[in-house]
Design a protein around this motif. Structure first.
Motif, PDB file in Angstrom:
ATOM      1  N   ALA A 281      -7.282 -18.260  15.060  1.00  0.00           N
ATOM      2  CA  ALA A 281      -7.599 -17.252  14.828  1.00  0.00           C
ATOM      3  C   ALA A 281      -6.523 -16.243  14.394  1.00  0.00           C
ATOM      4  CB  ALA A 281      -9.090 -16.702  15.285  1.00  0.00           C
ATOM      5  N   SER A 282      -5.349 -15.919  15.607  1.00  0.00           N
ATOM      6  CA  SER A 282      -4.548 -14.875  15.446  1.00  0.00           C
ATOM      7  C   SER A 282      -3.893 -15.366  14.570  1.00  0.00           C
ATOM      8  CB  SER A 282      -4.319 -14.879  17.043  1.00  0.00           C
ATOM      9  OG  SER A 282      -3.774 -13.639  17.233  1.00  0.00           O
ATOM     10  N   MET A 283      -3.399 -15.043  13.402  1.00  0.00           N
ATOM     11  CA  MET A 283      -2.023 -14.754  12.276  1.00  0.00           C
ATOM     12  C   MET A 283      -1.368 -14.219  11.909  1.00  0.00           C
ATOM     13  SD  MET A 283      -4.881 -15.421   8.852  1.00  0.00           S
ATOM     14  CE  MET A 283      -4.046 -14.644   8.520  1.00  0.00           C
ATOM     15  N   ARG A 284      -0.002 -14.555  11.340  1.00  0.00           N
ATOM     16  CA  ARG A 284       0.564 -13.472  10.773  1.00  0.00           C
ATOM     17  C   ARG A 284       0.748 -13.907   8.932  1.00  0.00           C
ATOM     18  NH1 ARG A 284       6.015 -13.421   9.267  1.00  0.00           N
ATOM     19  NH2 ARG A 284       6.525 -12.204   9.135  1.00  0.00           N
ATOM     20  N   ARG A 285       0.097 -13.415   8.181  1.00  0.00           N
ATOM     21  CA  ARG A 285      -0.106 -13.766   6.905  1.00  0.00           C
ATOM     22  C   ARG A 285       1.355 -12.967   7.061  1.00  0.00           C
ATOM     23  NH1 ARG A 285      -3.881  -9.681   2.545  1.00  0.00           N
ATOM     24  NH2 ARG A 285      -1.242  -8.613   3.017  1.00  0.00           N
ATOM     25  N   ALA A 286       1.428 -13.848   5.037  1.00  0.00           N
ATOM     26  CA  ALA A 286       3.349 -14.376   4.884  1.00  0.00           C
ATOM     27  C   ALA A 286       4.221 -13.318   4.347  1.00  0.00           C
ATOM     28  CB  ALA A 286       2.401 -14.569   3.103  1.00  0.00           C
TER      29      ALA A 286
ATOM     30  N   LEU B 200     -18.412 -18.783  -1.342  1.00  0.00           N
ATOM     31  CA  LEU B 200     -17.800 -18.023  -0.279  1.00  0.00           C
ATOM     32  C   LEU B 200     -16.792 -18.489   1.289  1.00  0.00           C
ATOM     33  CD1 LEU B 200     -21.461 -16.573   0.781  1.00  0.00           C
ATOM     34  CD2 LEU B 200     -19.850 -15.884  -0.783  1.00  0.00           C
ATOM     35  N   LYS B 201     -16.855 -20.014   1.716  1.00  0.00           N
ATOM     36  CA  LYS B 201     -16.320 -19.927   3.126  1.00  0.00           C
ATOM     37  C   LYS B 201     -14.645 -20.334   1.940  1.00  0.00           C
ATOM     38  CE  LYS B 201     -15.650 -23.501   6.606  1.00  0.00           C
ATOM     39  NZ  LYS B 201     -15.555 -24.417   6.556  1.00  0.00           N
ATOM     40  N   HIS B 202     -14.323 -21.208   1.570  1.00  0.00           N
ATOM     41  CA  HIS B 202     -13.131 -20.777   0.654  1.00  0.00           C
ATOM     42  C   HIS B 202     -12.734 -19.699   0.079  1.00  0.00           C
ATOM     43  CE1 HIS B 202     -10.928 -22.884  -2.635  1.00  0.00           C
ATOM     44  NE2 HIS B 202     -10.612 -21.953  -3.434  1.00  0.00           N
ATOM     45  N   GLN B 203     -14.136 -18.798  -0.612  1.00  0.00           N
ATOM     46  CA  GLN B 203     -13.233 -17.259  -0.788  1.00  0.00           C
ATOM     47  C   GLN B 203     -12.926 -16.503   0.540  1.00  0.00           C
ATOM     48  OE1 GLN B 203     -13.670 -16.056  -3.965  1.00  0.00           O
ATOM     49  NE2 GLN B 203     -12.136 -13.964  -2.591  1.00  0.00           N
ATOM     50  N   ARG B 204     -13.580 -17.624   1.974  1.00  0.00           N
ATOM     51  CA  ARG B 204     -13.574 -16.761   2.847  1.00  0.00           C
ATOM     52  C   ARG B 204     -12.026 -17.323   3.369  1.00  0.00           C
ATOM     53  NH1 ARG B 204     -15.231 -19.598   7.755  1.00  0.00           N
ATOM     54  NH2 ARG B 204     -13.769 -20.381   8.269  1.00  0.00           N
ATOM     55  N   ASP B 205     -11.279 -18.379   3.257  1.00  0.00           N
ATOM     56  CA  ASP B 205     -10.533 -18.434   3.569  1.00  0.00           C
ATOM     57  C   ASP B 205      -8.675 -17.846   2.945  1.00  0.00           C
ATOM     58  OD1 ASP B 205     -11.366 -19.951   6.114  1.00  0.00           O
ATOM     59  OD2 ASP B 205     -11.636 -21.779   4.708  1.00  0.00           O
ATOM     60  N   GLU B 206      -9.273 -17.893   1.561  1.00  0.00           N
ATOM     61  CA  GLU B 206      -8.013 -17.474   1.155  1.00  0.00           C
ATOM     62  C   GLU B 206      -8.225 -16.270   1.103  1.00  0.00           C
ATOM     63  OE1 GLU B 206      -6.956 -19.026  -2.433  1.00  0.00           O
ATOM     64  OE2 GLU B 206      -7.933 -20.671  -0.804  1.00  0.00           O
TER      65      GLU B 206
ATOM     66  N   MET C 237      -9.189 -13.944   3.495  1.00  0.00           N
ATOM     67  CA  MET C 237      -8.140 -13.612   4.720  1.00  0.00           C
ATOM     68  C   MET C 237      -7.302 -14.766   5.329  1.00  0.00           C
ATOM     69  SD  MET C 237      -9.449 -12.523   8.344  1.00  0.00           S
ATOM     70  CE  MET C 237      -7.602 -12.556   8.852  1.00  0.00           C
ATOM     71  N   ARG C 238      -6.679 -15.557   5.343  1.00  0.00           N
ATOM     72  CA  ARG C 238      -5.561 -16.010   5.308  1.00  0.00           C
ATOM     73  C   ARG C 238      -4.295 -15.684   4.278  1.00  0.00           C
ATOM     74  NH1 ARG C 238      -6.493 -18.366  10.564  1.00  0.00           N
ATOM     75  NH2 ARG C 238      -5.188 -19.291  10.829  1.00  0.00           N
ATOM     76  N   LYS C 239      -4.600 -15.484   3.283  1.00  0.00           N
ATOM     77  CA  LYS C 239      -3.795 -16.141   2.036  1.00  0.00           C
ATOM     78  C   LYS C 239      -3.226 -14.557   1.686  1.00  0.00           C
ATOM     79  CE  LYS C 239      -4.126 -20.861   1.060  1.00  0.00           C
ATOM     80  NZ  LYS C 239      -4.825 -21.584   0.278  1.00  0.00           N
ATOM     81  N   GLY C 240      -4.444 -13.480   1.189  1.00  0.00           N
ATOM     82  CA  GLY C 240      -4.486 -12.621   0.601  1.00  0.00           C
ATOM     83  C   GLY C 240      -4.929 -12.005  -0.631  1.00  0.00           C
ATOM     84  N   ILE C 241      -5.407 -14.086  -0.577  1.00  0.00           N
ATOM     85  CA  ILE C 241      -6.123 -13.926  -2.521  1.00  0.00           C
ATOM     86  C   ILE C 241      -6.954 -13.433  -2.182  1.00  0.00           C
ATOM     87  CG2 ILE C 241      -6.772 -15.615  -4.691  1.00  0.00           C
ATOM     88  CD1 ILE C 241      -5.201 -17.144  -2.758  1.00  0.00           C
ATOM     89  N   ARG C 242      -7.108 -12.083  -3.794  1.00  0.00           N
ATOM     90  CA  ARG C 242      -8.218 -11.061  -3.146  1.00  0.00           C
ATOM     91  C   ARG C 242      -9.391 -10.678  -4.476  1.00  0.00           C
ATOM     92  NH1 ARG C 242      -9.027  -7.585   0.366  1.00  0.00           N
ATOM     93  NH2 ARG C 242      -7.315  -7.727   2.237  1.00  0.00           N
TER      94      ARG C 242
END
Lengths: 248, 145, 401
Positions: free
Chosen positions: A127-132, B63-69, B71-76
């Motif tokens: 959950a704790s993560m570093r973005r690109a 929603l789940k797909h969007q959430r990970d995109e 949150m984790r990749k910064g795709i907005r």
């Protein structure tokens, strides 16, 4: 599903091109926004490893007793501003005194957005993560609230949400049972704005905080770091922090 | 193995939701087993970003797909962002999607008895201002969460 | 006669058994009550805060987990090193290990900020995290020790008990290494950040586990009207003394190392001299009650024949063990992070000051649940299966150790 996604992306692209055309017209007319348009990334483009966001804080310019960065952060992120032992603080003013000569000064302390963040290393779920682009975040969707990252952080940058919350800022979701910390105001950074604390510091005229892309040699922060000495807090740990200080 | 389990789960969920969807699509609400069906408030604008039937079955995956995109990749992208859902579907009365049992999300979820924890962290009401920055038209950007 | 007040045989009377179940059940109910209350209101009801993020529940939980791996040692000494006295006790040791680990883990899980997401913890692994490795080791422990118990208790599988027992022994060493490393790998904090944590936790686990085993064994013999043979008692109490002495040795080395490093002086001054409750718990709890007094008792001539004295020593080791966990876990967090060596620090976020922590009643209820669960599981298992040690004294006579 993939067919559907393709359709989705195409639609976004068309929207974006249309918007781009509108924007081009608007900027040509006003002539003010050329810089930010040139640098903004499309929404379907993710954070890129070609950037690394960082901050340079000049403690000699940090105002005595000034708390504007903290207040701005609280407003932006929907924090209560309370300072009890269980309340969240993303950024705080530290008063430090050199015990050898008595020199006293102030500085803001926040998540240092390390290149090798201990919080990310220890998190059991990822959950704790570093973005690109170097921003260290907590993915609240998979944070189980174990607080091990809080044990690991050398900067005491993280807080745990001890109570149920309501009326969050729609752009900054946060809630009970998860750990949280400074995000460099990622929601603002993603639309080419400065973090709230930096904006507040500039508005006050202190200009103590510079935010920018460490990997862009033309950015103000990269130039400053190249020409002047700066320090990392706990440099001995070798974490390569994204936040640097001058004047300590 | 994991794929199989995933398919199985998806299949099960589809079956359940197809049932719910069929119930909700029924012409008269009192006709079905004596249970009142949730009456959903119509959202703002002409139509949803996707077909209604498609949304009933797949909104959680989107929603789940969007959430990970995001949150984790910064795709907005905003087409399937929860924030945009809330902007259109917040109730006229309560201003929220989940403040009362009649509000958009709460109505259906309490009917289907599916607990969701989105609102532990996410706002159930749209923000005061539209989140888009001044120089980017709002249909493109919105910092969707 | 023996059947009058026994609890672990099918034809025993049941009131005592039911009373034990009731006592354990009550404790677990209290834990569940605390859990649901905390789940609803959040950790605001606990004394834990942004400075001391792991509190009393973790003290109980980590103690149980460490002791659980240590209690398996009795079986390992039997199966791996072939000692008869311990072989006869291997099934009880394996069962206790499972019960105590279950208790400890339950507390850890119930204290999570999002216990509803336990499934996430089981499906998302960050393999760089020692915490994630711990979860794998815990789950594996249940599997391996469960299998080990099967080989010990099923005649047809008896032949496999040695290799499986050896695997279980290695696994428990790995598990305690990982548990110690949860603290050892914390680079930022003065109280942790040491490779010594792993072996020290292993030694602690030997002592805590054997002490817990001796207490349970005493209770089982008492409640079944049986007497433990003096020769058995003598061997086990000597072993406990060795483990307690080794724990003290590791504690001394740990602090001596710190005292040699200038950057660690402030932390040592805190724990050894000026830390208030932590200093008291260290000297009185960990060293005196958990170390020196049990050693004196165990080496006293009277203890060779006195079940009461050995049991008292075991109880003291367990109490001292909790004090040690409190000093390690809470004390290590209460001591402020030193971000600027040579500087004095202050802020609105409790920087530069010793963090306050007062456990609330909810945390005590939550923490006790681990012991409650381990107790309940033991009471039920002991009644349902034959865990009572069956000593073969003819073999014992021939064996020299």
């Amino acid at each position: 599903m993939s067919e559907h996604n393709k359709r989705d992306t195409m639609q976004e692209r068309r929207d974006f091109l249309k918007a781009g055309a509108v924007m081009a017209g608007a900027t040509a007319a006003s002539g003010v926004l050329v810089y930010s348009v040139a640098h903004s990334r499309a929404p379907e483009e993710g954070a890129s490893a070609s950037k690394r966001w960082g901050m340079l804080i000049d403690t000699s310019k940090c105002g005595d007793g000034c708390n504007d960065c903290v207040t701005a952060c609280n407003t932006e992120n929907g924090l209560s501003g309370e300072t009890g032992p269980q309340d969240s603080q993303y950024i705080r003013k530290l008063n430090i005194k050199d015990l050898r000569n008595g020199r006293v000064h102030e500085l803001p302390m926040l998540c240092q957005h390390c290149e090798h963040p201990p919080c990310v290393d220890v998190c059991p779920t990822g959950a704790s993560m570093r973005r690109a682009d170097g921003i260290v975040l907590v993915d609240r969707h998979i944070c189980i609230g174990c607080r091990y990252c809080m044990m690991a952080c050398p900067y005491k940058a993280r807080s745990f949400v001890h109570e149920p919350l309501t009326d969050q800022n729609p752009e900054v979701p946060r809630g009970k049972g998860c750990v949280e910390s400074c995000t460099f105001c990622v929601q603002r950074v993603d639309r080419d704005e400065q973090p709230a604390c930096v904006e507040a510091c500039n508005a006050k005229g202190h200009q103590a905080m510079v935010f920018g892309d460490l990997k862009d040699p033309e950015s103000a922060i990269a130039k400053a770091l190249k020409s002047q000495a700066s320090t990392e807090v706990r440099a001995d740990l070798g974490l390569n922090t994204g936040v640097r200080y001058q004047g300590i | 193995m994991a794929k199989l389990a995933g398919c199985l789960r998806a299949g099960l969920r589809l079956a359940v939701l197809a049932g719910v969807a069929a119930l909700m699509a029924a012409p008269s609400s009192e006709a079905v087993a004596g249970v009142d069906l949730p009456k959903l408030e119509r959202g703002k604008g002409e139509k949803c970003v996707e077909d209604t039937q498609f949304m009933r079955r797949n909104h959680m995956d989107l929603l789940k797909h969007q959430r990970d995109e995001t949150m984790r990749k910064g795709i907005r992208t905003t087409r399937h962002s929860l924030k945009r859902c809330v902007e259109c579907h917040a109730s006229e009365k309560t201003g929220s999607v989940a403040a009362s049992k009649e509000d958009f999300c709460a109505a259906c979820h309490s009917y289907a008895s599916v607990k969701l924890d989105c609102w532990d962290c996410h706002a159930t009401r749209p923000g005061k201002k539209s989140a888009a920055s001044p120089h980017v038209p709002s249909q493109v950007n919105g910092g969707g969460q | 006669m023996a059947n009058e007040n026994c609890i672990n045989q099918g034809n025993c009377r049941t009131p005592q058994f039911l009373m034990l179940l009731g006592a354990g059940g009550l404790v677990v109910l209290g834990t569940l009550f605390a859990f649901f209350t905390l789940e609803h209101h959040g950790h605001v009801l606990t004394g834990m805060n942004n400075q001391v993020v792991w509190g009393l529940p973790h003290v109980f939980a980590v103690f149980l987990i460490v002791a659980a791996s240590g209690v398996l040692n009795v079986a390992s000494i039997g199966s791996v090193f072939g000692k008869q006295v311990y072989k006869a006790r291997a099934p009880l040791s394996g069962m206790l290990a499972l019960a105590m680990l279950a208790g400890g883990l339950a507390v850890l899980v119930l204290d999570l900020g999002r216990p509803d997401r336990l499934i996430v913890a089981m499906t998302h692994y960050n393999f760089k995290s020692i915490f994630a490795w711990n979860m794998l080791f815990y789950n594996g422990f249940f599997a391996i020790v469960g299998l080990y118990l099967l080989t010990l208790m099923d005649r047809k599988l008896k032949a496999y008990s040695k290799p499986v027992g050896f695997a279980a022994f290695l696994w428990r060493l790995a598990l305690t290494t990982a548990t110690g490393s949860i603290f050892g790998f914390l680079v930022a904090r003065a109280g942790y950040n040491s490779a010594l944590m792993a072996p020290m936790f292993i030694i602690f686990s030997f002592a805590y586990g054997l002490a817990a085993f001796l207490l349970v064994q005493t209770a089982m013999y008492l409640w079944n009207g049986l007497t433990l043979d003096e020769r058995v008692l003598a061997r086990m109490k000597t072993l406990l003394a060795v483990f307690v002495a080794a724990s003290l040795y590791f504690t001394v080395v740990f602090h001596l190392t710190n005292l040699y490093f200038a950057k660690q002086w402030d932390y040592e001054r805190f724990i050894l001299l000026e830390g208030g409750v932590y200093t008291t718990l260290f000297w009185v709890g960990q060293i005196l009650v958990g170390g020196l007094i049990p050693l004196a008792i165990l080496f006293s001539p009277g203890s060779r024949k006195s079940l009461a004295l050995v049991s008292l020593a075991s109880l003291l080791v367990i109490i001292g063990g909790h004090a040690q966990m409190y000093v390690t876990i809470v004390g290590g967090q209460a001591f402020p992070l030193d971000m600027f060596p040579g500087y004095e620090m202050s802020s609105s976020f409790h920087d530069g000051v010793v963090a306050g922590y007062t456990p609330s009643g909810w945390e005590i209820l939550l923490g006790m649940g681990g012991i409650g669960i381990a107790f309940l599981a033991t009471v039920v298992a002991v009644r349902a299966f034959k865990f009572m040690p069956q000593d073969d004294f003819s073999a014992l006579e021939c064996e020299k150790d």
